[in-house]
Enzyme design. Structure first.
Site, PDB file in Angstrom:
ATOM      1  N   HIS A  32       9.554  26.322 -85.353  1.00 60.83           N
ATOM      2  CA  HIS A  32       9.653  27.311 -86.427  1.00 60.83           C
ATOM      3  C   HIS A  32      10.929  27.119 -87.247  1.00 60.83           C
ATOM      4  O   HIS A  32      11.934  27.799 -86.995  1.00 60.83           O
ATOM      5  CB  HIS A  32       9.666  28.722 -85.840  1.00 60.83           C
ATOM      6  CG  HIS A  32       8.429  29.133 -85.124  1.00 60.83           C
ATOM      7  ND1 HIS A  32       7.443  29.880 -85.718  1.00 60.83           N
ATOM      8  CD2 HIS A  32       8.013  28.909 -83.849  1.00 60.83           C
ATOM      9  CE1 HIS A  32       6.472  30.109 -84.839  1.00 60.83           C
ATOM     10  NE2 HIS A  32       6.794  29.524 -83.702  1.00 60.83           N
TER      11      HIS A  32
ATOM     12  N   CYS B 216       3.718  25.635 -85.738  1.00 59.30           N
ATOM     13  CA  CYS B 216       3.294  26.199 -84.461  1.00 59.30           C
ATOM     14  C   CYS B 216       1.784  26.486 -84.462  1.00 59.30           C
ATOM     15  O   CYS B 216       0.991  25.562 -84.382  1.00 59.30           O
ATOM     16  CB  CYS B 216       4.122  27.433 -84.125  1.00 59.30           C
ATOM     17  SG  CYS B 216       4.047  27.901 -82.384  1.00 59.30           S
TER      18      CYS B 216
ATOM     19  N   GLY C   2       2.077  32.159 -85.182  1.00 62.13           N
ATOM     20  CA  GLY C   2       1.446  33.416 -84.806  1.00 62.13           C
ATOM     21  C   GLY C   2       0.482  33.140 -83.670  1.00 62.13           C
ATOM     22  O   GLY C   2       0.767  32.341 -82.781  1.00 62.13           O
ATOM     23  N   GLU C   3      -0.668  33.771 -83.701  1.00 61.45           N
ATOM     24  CA  GLU C   3      -1.719  33.533 -82.711  1.00 61.45           C
ATOM     25  C   GLU C   3      -2.834  32.748 -83.394  1.00 61.45           C
ATOM     26  O   GLU C   3      -3.527  33.277 -84.274  1.00 61.45           O
ATOM     27  CB  GLU C   3      -2.258  34.853 -82.162  1.00 61.45           C
ATOM     28  CG  GLU C   3      -1.252  35.672 -81.374  1.00 61.45           C
ATOM     29  CD  GLU C   3      -0.951  35.053 -80.018  1.00 61.45           C
ATOM     30  OE1 GLU C   3      -1.725  34.171 -79.574  1.00 61.45           O
ATOM     31  OE2 GLU C   3       0.064  35.443 -79.410  1.00 61.45           O
ATOM     32  N   SER C   4      -3.028  31.502 -82.990  1.00 60.26           N
ATOM     33  CA  SER C   4      -4.021  30.660 -83.666  1.00 60.26           C
ATOM     34  C   SER C   4      -5.426  31.236 -83.559  1.00 60.26           C
ATOM     35  O   SER C   4      -6.218  31.152 -84.508  1.00 60.26           O
ATOM     36  CB  SER C   4      -3.994  29.237 -83.104  1.00 60.26           C
ATOM     37  OG  SER C   4      -4.292  29.216 -81.712  1.00 60.26           O
TER      38      SER C   4
ATOM     39  N   GLU D  81      11.514  28.219 -90.099  1.00 59.53           N
ATOM     40  CA  GLU D  81      11.757  29.448 -90.849  1.00 59.53           C
ATOM     41  C   GLU D  81      12.571  30.459 -90.044  1.00 59.53           C
ATOM     42  O   GLU D  81      13.145  31.388 -90.604  1.00 59.53           O
ATOM     43  CB  GLU D  81      10.428  30.070 -91.289  1.00 59.53           C
ATOM     44  CG  GLU D  81       9.607  30.740 -90.206  1.00 59.53           C
ATOM     45  CD  GLU D  81       8.862  29.782 -89.288  1.00 59.53           C
ATOM     46  OE1 GLU D  81       8.189  30.262 -88.349  1.00 59.53           O
ATOM     47  OE2 GLU D  81       8.944  28.558 -89.501  1.00 59.53           O
TER      48      GLU D  81
ATOM     49  N   ARG E 174      -2.275  23.682 -76.644  1.00 59.76           N
ATOM     50  CA  ARG E 174      -1.718  24.998 -76.911  1.00 59.76           C
ATOM     51  C   ARG E 174      -0.686  25.391 -75.847  1.00 59.76           C
ATOM     52  O   ARG E 174      -0.830  25.045 -74.679  1.00 59.76           O
ATOM     53  CB  ARG E 174      -2.826  26.053 -76.934  1.00 59.76           C
ATOM     54  CG  ARG E 174      -3.904  25.803 -77.959  1.00 59.76           C
ATOM     55  CD  ARG E 174      -5.152  26.662 -77.738  1.00 59.76           C
ATOM     56  NE  ARG E 174      -4.848  28.077 -77.630  1.00 59.76           N
ATOM     57  CZ  ARG E 174      -4.919  28.767 -76.498  1.00 59.76           C
ATOM     58  NH1 ARG E 174      -5.268  28.184 -75.361  1.00 59.76           N
ATOM     59  NH2 ARG E 174      -4.646  30.055 -76.497  1.00 59.76           N
TER      60      ARG E 174
ATOM     61  N   ILE F 243       8.650  28.439 -79.660  1.00 58.61           N
ATOM     62  CA  ILE F 243       8.195  29.709 -79.102  1.00 58.61           C
ATOM     63  C   ILE F 243       6.716  29.559 -78.760  1.00 58.61           C
ATOM     64  O   ILE F 243       5.854  29.599 -79.630  1.00 58.61           O
ATOM     65  CB  ILE F 243       8.399  30.871 -80.096  1.00 58.61           C
ATOM     66  CG1 ILE F 243       9.864  30.940 -80.552  1.00 58.61           C
ATOM     67  CG2 ILE F 243       7.965  32.199 -79.472  1.00 58.61           C
ATOM     68  CD1 ILE F 243      10.096  31.906 -81.697  1.00 58.61           C
ATOM     69  N   ARG F 244       6.435  29.322 -77.479  1.00 59.49           N
ATOM     70  CA  ARG F 244       5.052  29.080 -77.040  1.00 59.49           C
ATOM     71  C   ARG F 244       4.419  27.969 -77.887  1.00 59.49           C
ATOM     72  O   ARG F 244       3.259  28.056 -78.273  1.00 59.49           O
ATOM     73  CB  ARG F 244       4.233  30.362 -77.116  1.00 59.49           C
ATOM     74  CG  ARG F 244       4.722  31.477 -76.224  1.00 59.49           C
ATOM     75  CD  ARG F 244       3.976  32.767 -76.485  1.00 59.49           C
ATOM     76  NE  ARG F 244       2.548  32.588 -76.273  1.00 59.49           N
ATOM     77  CZ  ARG F 244       1.610  33.376 -76.796  1.00 59.49           C
ATOM     78  NH1 ARG F 244       1.965  34.368 -77.597  1.00 59.49           N
ATOM     79  NH2 ARG F 244       0.350  33.161 -76.551  1.00 59.49           N
TER      80      ARG F 244
END
Length: 233
Positions: free
Chosen positions: A212, A93, A61-63, A214, A127, A163-164
């Protein structure tokens, strides 16, 4: 290739209660993954919910957002305490970033204060190291610690989606490197600068990946985590 969704892997989590930090990010996918392995998956949003779990997953997600919401929901300090007490935790991630003791390029708030992490893993991460959303990519990785899934031809590689994603720039002496991205990966040769980048690590009861599992239906990373909880890996 062997099928990671074997009957054995669908039962390995039986009897375990695994929490997934459900403040932001793809927590639902992680809950589905642990339930596919036979465990009970529960979303964690309150401090009291940390008391009745055998392990915890911090999702992608967004850390920075997860860090902020962990303070608002008052789970940050109790979570750090549980990590220090030895609670098995897997971070994917953004979860890897939040488990790291140090961020090479931390985001800052409006007052210039750098983002903070839960910590626990003696690593330094960068990041968005592989680029922004449009640079997302997939690749196969040789992943240590998956001997339990070996077939006649050995252990199949893990198909990883980035993903990023972050990468690990430093590991402490007690941290084991589990997987790296090949420095000659076609889509990221310029980014990697000829250096194999670390994308999966383990230290004691803490596990982290830049990618990821999942998302792809690759269940062996979650199975490894479950085996860690049981003391079988």
């Amino acid at each position: 290739m062997t099928n990671p969704l074997s009957d054995a892997s669908s039962r390995v989590g039986s009897g375990l209660r695994i929490g997934v930090l459900a403040l932001q990010g793809d927590f639902r996918e992680h809950i589905h993954a642990v339930e596919a392995a036979g465990a009970t998956g529960v979303g964690i949003r309150r401090p009291s919910e940390l008391d009745d779990i055998d392990g915890l997953i911090i999702p992608g997600g967004e850390s920075t957002t997860i860090d902020k919401l962990s303070r608002i929901f008052e789970v940050r300090d109790p979570l750090q305490k549980r990590i220090a007490e030895g609670l098995p935790v897997y971070g994917s991630c953004a979860g890897m970033i939040l488990l790291a003791d140090e961020i090479a390029d931390p985001a800052t708030d409006l007052d210039g204060n750098p983002q903070q992490t839960f910590g626990g893993l003696d690593i330094t991460v960068r990041r968005n190291a592989f680029g922004r959303q449009r640079e997302s990519f997939e690749t196969d990785l040789d992943f240590k610690g998956l001997d339990f899934s070996a077939g006649e031809s050995g252990v199949d590689p893990v198909h990883a989606v980035f993903i990023r994603g972050p990468w690990v720039e430093r590991v402490g002496s007690g941290v084991e490197v589990l997987a790296q991205v090949d420095p000659d990966h076609a889509s990221h040769t310029a980014t990697l600068h000829g250096v194999a980048r670390i994308v999966a690590v383990r230290s004691g009861q803490l596990l982290a990946t830049s990618f990821h599992p999942e998302v792809t239906g690759e269940k062996r990373v979650h199975e490894l985590f479950i085996r860690m909880i049981r003391g079988e890996a």
